[in-house]
Design a protein around this motif. Sequence first.
Motif, PDB file in Angstrom:
ATOM      1  N   THR A  11       0.986  -1.165   0.066  1.00 55.40           N
ATOM      2  CA  THR A  11      -0.134  -0.022   0.023  1.00 55.40           C
ATOM      3  C   THR A  11       0.776   1.511  -0.072  1.00 55.40           C
ATOM      4  O   THR A  11       0.464   2.046  -0.887  1.00 55.40           O
ATOM      5  CB  THR A  11      -0.845   0.034   1.248  1.00 55.40           C
ATOM      6  N   GLY A  12       1.898   1.233   0.905  1.00 52.82           N
ATOM      7  CA  GLY A  12       2.849   2.367   1.079  1.00 52.82           C
ATOM      8  C   GLY A  12       3.441   2.681  -0.415  1.00 52.82           C
ATOM      9  O   GLY A  12       3.510   3.878  -1.060  1.00 52.82           O
ATOM     10  N   VAL A  13       3.870   1.804  -0.971  1.00 58.94           N
ATOM     11  CA  VAL A  13       4.735   1.963  -2.052  1.00 58.94           C
ATOM     12  C   VAL A  13       3.841   2.229  -3.340  1.00 58.94           C
ATOM     13  O   VAL A  13       4.048   3.177  -4.119  1.00 58.94           O
ATOM     14  CB  VAL A  13       5.385   0.499  -2.814  1.00 58.94           C
ATOM     15  N   ALA A  14       2.466   1.868  -3.363  1.00 59.12           N
ATOM     16  CA  ALA A  14       1.756   2.047  -4.464  1.00 59.12           C
ATOM     17  C   ALA A  14       1.124   3.599  -4.462  1.00 59.12           C
ATOM     18  O   ALA A  14       1.075   4.151  -5.249  1.00 59.12           O
ATOM     19  CB  ALA A  14       0.679   0.982  -4.404  1.00 59.12           C
ATOM     20  N   VAL A  15       0.817   3.765  -3.100  1.00 57.16           N
ATOM     21  CA  VAL A  15       0.413   5.426  -3.020  1.00 57.16           C
ATOM     22  C   VAL A  15       1.313   6.329  -3.347  1.00 57.16           C
ATOM     23  O   VAL A  15       1.219   7.343  -3.770  1.00 57.16           O
ATOM     24  CB  VAL A  15       0.133   5.531  -1.426  1.00 57.16           C
ATOM     25  N   VAL A  16       2.692   6.091  -2.981  1.00 50.87           N
ATOM     26  CA  VAL A  16       3.747   6.983  -3.078  1.00 50.87           C
ATOM     27  C   VAL A  16       3.941   7.046  -4.728  1.00 50.87           C
ATOM     28  O   VAL A  16       4.026   8.105  -5.208  1.00 50.87           O
ATOM     29  CB  VAL A  16       5.212   6.587  -2.534  1.00 50.87           C
ATOM     30  N   LEU A  17       3.998   5.937  -5.258  1.00 54.38           N
ATOM     31  CA  LEU A  17       4.238   5.804  -6.990  1.00 54.38           C
ATOM     32  C   LEU A  17       3.104   6.473  -7.653  1.00 54.38           C
ATOM     33  O   LEU A  17       3.309   7.110  -8.913  1.00 54.38           O
ATOM     34  CB  LEU A  17       4.632   4.546  -7.178  1.00 54.38           C
ATOM     35  N   ALA A  18       1.749   6.335  -7.034  1.00 52.09           N
ATOM     36  CA  ALA A  18       0.613   6.785  -7.949  1.00 52.09           C
ATOM     37  C   ALA A  18       0.588   8.237  -7.755  1.00 52.09           C
ATOM     38  O   ALA A  18      -0.011   8.907  -8.541  1.00 52.09           O
ATOM     39  CB  ALA A  18      -0.466   6.323  -7.105  1.00 52.09           C
ATOM     40  N   GLY A  19       1.361   8.962  -6.868  1.00 51.48           N
ATOM     41  CA  GLY A  19       1.490  10.340  -6.721  1.00 51.48           C
ATOM     42  C   GLY A  19       2.664  10.868  -7.118  1.00 51.48           C
ATOM     43  O   GLY A  19       3.044  12.209  -7.087  1.00 51.48           O
ATOM     44  N   MET A  20       3.211  10.403  -8.151  1.00 49.53           N
ATOM     45  CA  MET A  20       4.625  10.830  -8.835  1.00 49.53           C
ATOM     46  C   MET A  20       4.102  11.807 -10.190  1.00 49.53           C
ATOM     47  O   MET A  20       2.872  11.829 -10.518  1.00 49.53           O
ATOM     48  CB  MET A  20       5.354   9.610  -9.478  1.00 49.53           C
ATOM     49  N   PRO A  21       4.846  12.729 -10.228  1.00 49.95           N
ATOM     50  CA  PRO A  21       4.732  13.727 -11.367  1.00 49.95           C
ATOM     51  C   PRO A  21       4.634  13.074 -12.744  1.00 49.95           C
ATOM     52  O   PRO A  21       5.113  11.967 -12.837  1.00 49.95           O
ATOM     53  CB  PRO A  21       5.714  14.976 -10.990  1.00 49.95           C
ATOM     54  N   MET A  22       4.262  14.054 -13.724  1.00 53.00           N
ATOM     55  CA  MET A  22       4.358  13.622 -15.082  1.00 53.00           C
ATOM     56  C   MET A  22       5.918  13.352 -15.520  1.00 53.00           C
ATOM     57  O   MET A  22       6.766  13.979 -15.035  1.00 53.00           O
ATOM     58  CB  MET A  22       3.963  14.820 -15.927  1.00 53.00           C
ATOM     59  N   GLY A  23       5.823  12.265 -16.436  1.00 51.57           N
ATOM     60  CA  GLY A  23       7.122  11.885 -16.941  1.00 51.57           C
ATOM     61  C   GLY A  23       7.595  12.630 -17.843  1.00 51.57           C
ATOM     62  O   GLY A  23       6.934  13.218 -18.650  1.00 51.57           O
ATOM     63  N   GLY A  24       9.049  12.734 -18.080  1.00 52.91           N
ATOM     64  CA  GLY A  24       9.791  13.839 -18.958  1.00 52.91           C
ATOM     65  C   GLY A  24       9.352  13.335 -20.433  1.00 52.91           C
ATOM     66  O   GLY A  24       9.725  14.023 -21.396  1.00 52.91           O
ATOM     67  N   THR A  25       9.136  11.948 -20.550  1.00 52.68           N
ATOM     68  CA  THR A  25       8.912  11.385 -21.966  1.00 52.68           C
ATOM     69  C   THR A  25       7.687  12.187 -22.516  1.00 52.68           C
ATOM     70  O   THR A  25       7.489  12.230 -23.743  1.00 52.68           O
ATOM     71  CB  THR A  25       8.613   9.877 -21.841  1.00 52.68           C
ATOM     72  N   THR A  26       6.726  12.663 -21.639  1.00 50.39           N
ATOM     73  CA  THR A  26       5.411  13.301 -22.414  1.00 50.39           C
ATOM     74  C   THR A  26       5.964  14.570 -23.286  1.00 50.39           C
ATOM     75  O   THR A  26       5.357  14.847 -24.371  1.00 50.39           O
ATOM     76  CB  THR A  26       4.725  13.642 -21.016  1.00 50.39           C
ATOM     77  N   ALA A  27       6.754  15.150 -23.034  1.00 52.08           N
ATOM     78  CA  ALA A  27       7.208  16.368 -23.443  1.00 52.08           C
ATOM     79  C   ALA A  27       8.122  16.143 -24.955  1.00 52.08           C
ATOM     80  O   ALA A  27       7.818  16.561 -25.807  1.00 52.08           O
ATOM     81  CB  ALA A  27       8.263  17.202 -22.765  1.00 52.08           C
ATOM     82  N   ILE A  28       8.654  15.026 -24.804  1.00 53.62           N
ATOM     83  CA  ILE A  28       9.370  14.513 -26.082  1.00 53.62           C
ATOM     84  C   ILE A  28       8.642  14.038 -27.156  1.00 53.62           C
ATOM     85  O   ILE A  28       8.520  14.303 -28.224  1.00 53.62           O
ATOM     86  CB  ILE A  28      10.373  13.313 -25.761  1.00 53.62           C
ATOM     87  N   LEU A  29       7.355  13.157 -26.774  1.00 52.46           N
ATOM     88  CA  LEU A  29       6.408  12.771 -27.707  1.00 52.46           C
ATOM     89  C   LEU A  29       5.532  13.717 -28.096  1.00 52.46           C
ATOM     90  O   LEU A  29       5.081  13.898 -29.198  1.00 52.46           O
ATOM     91  CB  LEU A  29       5.316  11.664 -26.896  1.00 52.46           C
ATOM     92  N   ALA A  30       5.262  14.692 -27.162  1.00 46.89           N
ATOM     93  CA  ALA A  30       4.465  15.874 -27.530  1.00 46.89           C
ATOM     94  C   ALA A  30       5.010  16.662 -28.645  1.00 46.89           C
ATOM     95  O   ALA A  30       4.582  17.199 -29.714  1.00 46.89           O
ATOM     96  CB  ALA A  30       4.291  16.992 -26.495  1.00 46.89           C
ATOM     97  N   GLU A  31       6.353  16.954 -28.622  1.00 45.19           N
ATOM     98  CA  GLU A  31       7.230  17.575 -29.559  1.00 45.19           C
ATOM     99  C   GLU A  31       7.183  16.563 -30.971  1.00 45.19           C
ATOM    100  O   GLU A  31       6.961  17.362 -32.066  1.00 45.19           O
ATOM    101  CB  GLU A  31       8.645  17.724 -29.409  1.00 45.19           C
ATOM    102  N   LYS A  32       7.573  15.408 -30.750  1.00 48.13           N
ATOM    103  CA  LYS A  32       7.464  14.608 -31.933  1.00 48.13           C
ATOM    104  C   LYS A  32       6.295  14.733 -32.875  1.00 48.13           C
ATOM    105  O   LYS A  32       6.152  14.773 -33.823  1.00 48.13           O
ATOM    106  CB  LYS A  32       7.819  13.116 -31.572  1.00 48.13           C
ATOM    107  N   TYR A  33       4.818  14.742 -32.050  1.00 44.90           N
ATOM    108  CA  TYR A  33       3.638  14.218 -32.617  1.00 44.90           C
ATOM    109  C   TYR A  33       2.996  15.525 -32.863  1.00 44.90           C
ATOM    110  O   TYR A  33       1.676  15.513 -33.200  1.00 44.90           O
ATOM    111  CB  TYR A  33       2.698  13.336 -31.843  1.00 44.90           C
ATOM    112  N   GLY A  34       3.559  16.491 -32.368  1.00 45.64           N
ATOM    113  CA  GLY A  34       2.751  18.072 -32.745  1.00 45.64           C
ATOM    114  C   GLY A  34       1.636  18.290 -31.821  1.00 45.64           C
ATOM    115  O   GLY A  34       0.617  19.283 -32.039  1.00 45.64           O
TER     116      GLY A  34
END
Length: 313
Positions: A262-285
């Motif tokens: 439970t502790g691990v799942a809650v902490v990981l569920a509250g992680m911020p946006m991954g940096g991959t998002t900006a890379i893919l956003a740039e790639k696909y317009g």
Amino acid sequence: MPEFSTMLSLQAQMMLLLAIGIFLTKKHIITEQGRACLTDLLLFLILPANTIQSFRIEFNAEIFRSTRDILILSIVLQVFYGVICAVCYDRYAFARKAVMQYGTVCSNAGFLGSPLAEGLFGGVGLLLTSFYLIPQRIVMWSVGVSYFMQDAAPATPEEKKKHCLAVLRKTITHPCIASVFVGMVIMLTQWQLPTFLGKAVQCTSSCNMTMSMLLIGAIIGSCDLHPLLDRDAIRYCVIRLFLMPLVVLVGCRAAHVGELATGVAVVLAGMPMGGTTAILAEKYGADSAFASKCTALSTVLSLITTPLWCLVV
């Protein structure tokens, strides 16, 4: 409360490394090419070594139950994230909708969550993180990428088949996934690595927090964040950093999931946006500037929200 003191010390350490990464980028010491090298170094060497190191523990019934619970939780969560993507972002235009959807199914649990879980829960926390990330990595390279391709022309059955095979091949051969299978063999067989190899894996694994936080700082430092307080970015952060971990906590308590999982799942569920998002956003317009803002804002806010969620669990 010594645990809370340890957590605050860990958060302060991570914030310092993050700030150093931003500073080095602003001074052009870490360049765009340097960020690419850091990313590859983490993905292809440090994170796999970190994962393998997490499996070098004694395997028992409690470990089995915890890994089983966290894997099931992660699969259920990916389904839940898909529902959020379908319901919460429907009114947005494609450029921002794709960013918020991908940022929901793909958090920064790999770069940021791994060192945090290891610091808070020890080697077992890192082990559970490795299992938690398996469904996320599968979804991020399949359903996640499809969010950026919603405006594309419908693919033929043959193209869809090729895409599925490419996703499967990329997932299975991804170093962070392959290292999980290697680690499982080591844990199940209780095989002791040769001393020189074990020391090399341990030494490389210990670089994870430093390199991860420097890279995140470098990504934030390279972004044009003016104005940072975007209303849509704040709305995304509320969903990502508050709503998701809250639902996970309530669900785990209702299902009587073990405290560690439970502790691990809650902490990981509250992680911020991954940096991959900006890379893919740039790639696909899509809106890459908005993705950068969400990444930066959610990362900074997570350094405040994560200790609060740790207190709760």
